[in-house]
Design a protein around this motif. Structure first.
Motif, PDB file in Angstrom:
ATOM      1  N   SER A  36      13.031 -19.323  11.562  1.00  0.00           N
ATOM      2  CA  SER A  36      14.254 -19.060  10.806  1.00  0.00           C
ATOM      3  C   SER A  36      13.928 -18.400   9.469  1.00  0.00           C
ATOM      4  CB  SER A  36      15.009 -20.367  10.557  1.00  0.00           C
ATOM      5  OG  SER A  36      14.207 -21.281   9.840  1.00  0.00           O
ATOM      6  N   GLU A  37      14.884 -17.593   8.977  1.00  0.00           N
ATOM      7  CA  GLU A  37      14.704 -16.926   7.700  1.00  0.00           C
ATOM      8  C   GLU A  37      14.736 -17.966   6.575  1.00  0.00           C
ATOM      9  OE1 GLU A  37      17.113 -13.357   7.169  1.00  0.00           O
ATOM     10  OE2 GLU A  37      17.634 -13.495   9.292  1.00  0.00           O
ATOM     11  N   GLN A  38      13.678 -17.959   5.782  1.00  0.00           N
ATOM     12  CA  GLN A  38      13.581 -18.889   4.666  1.00  0.00           C
ATOM     13  C   GLN A  38      12.532 -18.383   3.696  1.00  0.00           C
ATOM     14  OE1 GLN A  38      12.221 -22.685   6.127  1.00  0.00           O
ATOM     15  NE2 GLN A  38      10.400 -21.840   7.101  1.00  0.00           N
ATOM     16  N   PRO A  39      12.569 -18.817   2.449  1.00  0.00           N
ATOM     17  CA  PRO A  39      11.499 -18.439   1.513  1.00  0.00           C
ATOM     18  C   PRO A  39      10.159 -18.950   2.025  1.00  0.00           C
ATOM     19  CG  PRO A  39      13.376 -19.378   0.342  1.00  0.00           C
ATOM     20  CD  PRO A  39      13.620 -19.623   1.805  1.00  0.00           C
ATOM     21  N   ILE A  40       9.107 -18.171   1.836  1.00  0.00           N
ATOM     22  CA  ILE A  40       7.804 -18.539   2.370  1.00  0.00           C
ATOM     23  C   ILE A  40       7.299 -19.840   1.762  1.00  0.00           C
ATOM     24  CG2 ILE A  40       6.566 -17.108   0.689  1.00  0.00           C
ATOM     25  CD1 ILE A  40       5.543 -17.862   4.358  1.00  0.00           C
ATOM     26  N   TRP A  41       7.723 -20.171   0.536  1.00  0.00           N
ATOM     27  CA  TRP A  41       7.228 -21.405  -0.085  1.00  0.00           C
ATOM     28  C   TRP A  41       7.722 -22.647   0.655  1.00  0.00           C
ATOM     29  CZ3 TRP A  41      10.251 -25.304  -1.899  1.00  0.00           C
ATOM     30  CH2 TRP A  41      11.580 -25.028  -2.228  1.00  0.00           C
ATOM     31  N   GLN A  42       8.833 -22.530   1.391  1.00  0.00           N
ATOM     32  CA  GLN A  42       9.295 -23.681   2.160  1.00  0.00           C
ATOM     33  C   GLN A  42       8.390 -23.953   3.354  1.00  0.00           C
ATOM     34  OE1 GLN A  42      13.471 -23.392   3.112  1.00  0.00           O
ATOM     35  NE2 GLN A  42      14.086 -23.244   0.955  1.00  0.00           N
ATOM     36  N   GLU A  43       7.685 -22.932   3.819  1.00  0.00           N
ATOM     37  CA  GLU A  43       6.681 -23.100   4.873  1.00  0.00           C
ATOM     38  C   GLU A  43       5.342 -23.528   4.273  1.00  0.00           C
ATOM     39  OE1 GLU A  43       5.513 -23.223   8.786  1.00  0.00           O
ATOM     40  OE2 GLU A  43       7.510 -22.564   8.159  1.00  0.00           O
ATOM     41  N   TYR A  44       5.018 -22.916   3.133  1.00  0.00           N
ATOM     42  CA  TYR A  44       3.769 -23.224   2.423  1.00  0.00           C
ATOM     43  C   TYR A  44       4.113 -23.543   0.969  1.00  0.00           C
ATOM     44  CZ  TYR A  44       0.805 -21.609   6.269  1.00  0.00           C
ATOM     45  OH  TYR A  44       0.150 -21.482   7.469  1.00  0.00           O
ATOM     46  N   PRO A  45       4.333 -24.824   0.650  1.00  0.00           N
ATOM     47  CA  PRO A  45       4.778 -25.199  -0.696  1.00  0.00           C
ATOM     48  C   PRO A  45       3.850 -24.769  -1.828  1.00  0.00           C
ATOM     49  CG  PRO A  45       5.142 -27.009   0.828  1.00  0.00           C
ATOM     50  CD  PRO A  45       4.349 -25.975   1.574  1.00  0.00           C
ATOM     51  N   HIS A  46       2.565 -24.530  -1.531  1.00  0.00           N
ATOM     52  CA  HIS A  46       1.661 -24.115  -2.604  1.00  0.00           C
ATOM     53  C   HIS A  46       2.004 -22.735  -3.156  1.00  0.00           C
ATOM     54  CE1 HIS A  46      -0.172 -21.919   0.742  1.00  0.00           C
ATOM     55  NE2 HIS A  46      -0.921 -21.255  -0.116  1.00  0.00           N
ATOM     56  N   LEU A  47       2.889 -22.002  -2.469  1.00  0.00           N
ATOM     57  CA  LEU A  47       3.291 -20.668  -2.926  1.00  0.00           C
ATOM     58  C   LEU A  47       4.541 -20.692  -3.796  1.00  0.00           C
ATOM     59  CD1 LEU A  47       2.699 -18.635   0.375  1.00  0.00           C
ATOM     60  CD2 LEU A  47       1.211 -18.763  -1.642  1.00  0.00           C
ATOM     61  N   TYR A  48       5.071 -21.873  -4.067  1.00  0.00           N
ATOM     62  CA  TYR A  48       6.289 -21.987  -4.877  1.00  0.00           C
ATOM     63  C   TYR A  48       6.088 -21.348  -6.253  1.00  0.00           C
ATOM     64  CZ  TYR A  48      10.276 -24.039  -7.315  1.00  0.00           C
ATOM     65  OH  TYR A  48      11.431 -24.217  -8.044  1.00  0.00           O
ATOM     66  N   GLN A  49       6.998 -20.422  -6.592  1.00  0.00           N
ATOM     67  CA  GLN A  49       6.988 -19.657  -7.839  1.00  0.00           C
ATOM     68  C   GLN A  49       5.756 -18.765  -7.992  1.00  0.00           C
ATOM     69  OE1 GLN A  49       7.801 -22.293 -11.176  1.00  0.00           O
ATOM     70  NE2 GLN A  49       9.995 -22.193 -10.762  1.00  0.00           N
TER      71      GLN A  49
END
Length: 343
Positions: A36-49
């Protein structure tokens, strides 16, 4: 230059993000997944911001119209179909799966999947960067080597090409961290099964065997089948391959090291260790380096070669970017000069 990644949610895909995020020439234009379409950080939280990108559907017309290079970090069985559809587009393609490395017959035998279009497979250049640079420079489609083959072939290449060993005597003892199994759930790679454990898997039937033998045969037509055994290490990332072969003459360690140093001189990612030093997997962690140590045993007449890589870097995403650098006329180490993470 713009890069798109298809299959971003796997370990190879997220390593491509890590590399390309800091690459001085490639910009991450788009990332794609069947999820599903979602921000990549939701798949890999270490990428948040850190990476403000959203997963997008796979629209090959739109991707090829905007990107200069497309990385296929998709599973075997899916990449060949995508590559086939991209071949008539004005874009370069680098496939990290095993779909394009073997003949259709060999692929179906070892991967137990239907092979892609033979005409597309025939056009794919095998992307072992240190050995096929000339072909990579002019290629449209790259079959990025597997992790085990990269470590094994880089370790064996000089001695096989020189012909100093019995070509029917090669035995390879290969060990990999659990990230080599991907993100999918499996009993043997679960924490409780893998931790404090060491197991053999795919005995004499690993799908990387024909890939290794195919390239060795290209280097030396006297090459015969190898014995190749894989083990699962209770570590996250890293590969060590220990290769054994019978020497055909009384070469000492110093002579063979000189051969390797001459062969790989000027190759930025290959480190040949001094005599009596041998590599460990942690010494290349999170980097694109391959460290090689060797020893010729005068008592037994056998040569032992130890080669280590990070399976997600030199064994996958790192070598893919190295190949992209070569394809676009850059220095092959551009954006890849990561110092290994230690301890």
């Amino acid at each position: 230059m713009k890069a798109s990644i298809i299959g971003t949610t796997g370990y190879g895909g997220v390593e491509l993000l890590r590399i390309l995020q800091h690459h001085p020439e490639f910009d991450i234009h788009s990332i794609h997944s069947t999820s599903s379409e979602q921000p990549i950080w939701q798949e890999y939280p270490h990428l948040y911001q850190l990476l403000n990108k959203k997963l997008q559907p796979i629209d090959l017309d739109e991707i090829s119209a905007n990107a200069d290079v497309v990385f296929l970090a998709t599973p075997s069985g899916a990449s060949s179909a995508l590559a086939e559809k991209l071949m008539d587009k004005d874009v370069k393609i680098i496939d990290l799966s095993g779909d394009l490395r073997l003949s259709p017959k060999s692929y179906e035998k070892w991967y137990k999947k239907k092979a892609g279009d033979p005409a597309v497979i025939k056009q794919a250049v095998y992307g072992l960067s240190e050995w096929n640079e000339n072909e990579i420079q002019t290629a449209k489609l790259i079959a990025n080597p597997g992790c085990y083959p990269t470590s094994t072939l880089l370790g064996l290449a000089p001695i096989v090409k020189e012909g100093w060993i019995d070509m029917g005597s090669i035995i390879v003892d290969a060990k990999s961290g659990v990230s080599g199994a991907g993100r999918g759930l499996a009993r043997t790679s679960s924490y409780a099964e893998a931790n404090e454990n060491l197991r053999v898997y795919k005995m004499n039937e690993h799908q990387h065997i024909p890939e290794i033998e195919k390239q060795l045969q290209i280097w030396n037509e006297e090459m015969r089948p190898i014995t190749f055994t894989t083990h699962l290490l209770p570590i996250t990332r890293g590969i060590m391959t220990t290769s054994y072969a019978e020497l055909t003459s009384e070469h000492v360690t110093k002579q063979i090291l000189e051969l390797y140093q001459d062969t790989y001189g000027g190759k930025p990612f290959i480190h040949i260790l001094p005599e009596n030093y041998f590599p460990a997997v942690k010494e290349v962690a999170s980097s694109n380096y391959c460290n090689i140590g060797l020893h010729a045993d005068q008592r037994t007449g056998r040569l032992t070669i130890i080669s280590v890589i990070d399976n997600l870097m030199k064994g996958a995403a790192g070598q893919a970017v190295q190949n992209a650098n070569i394809m676009f006329g850059m220095n092959e180490d551009t954006g890849l000069n990561f110092v290994p993470v230690y301890p």
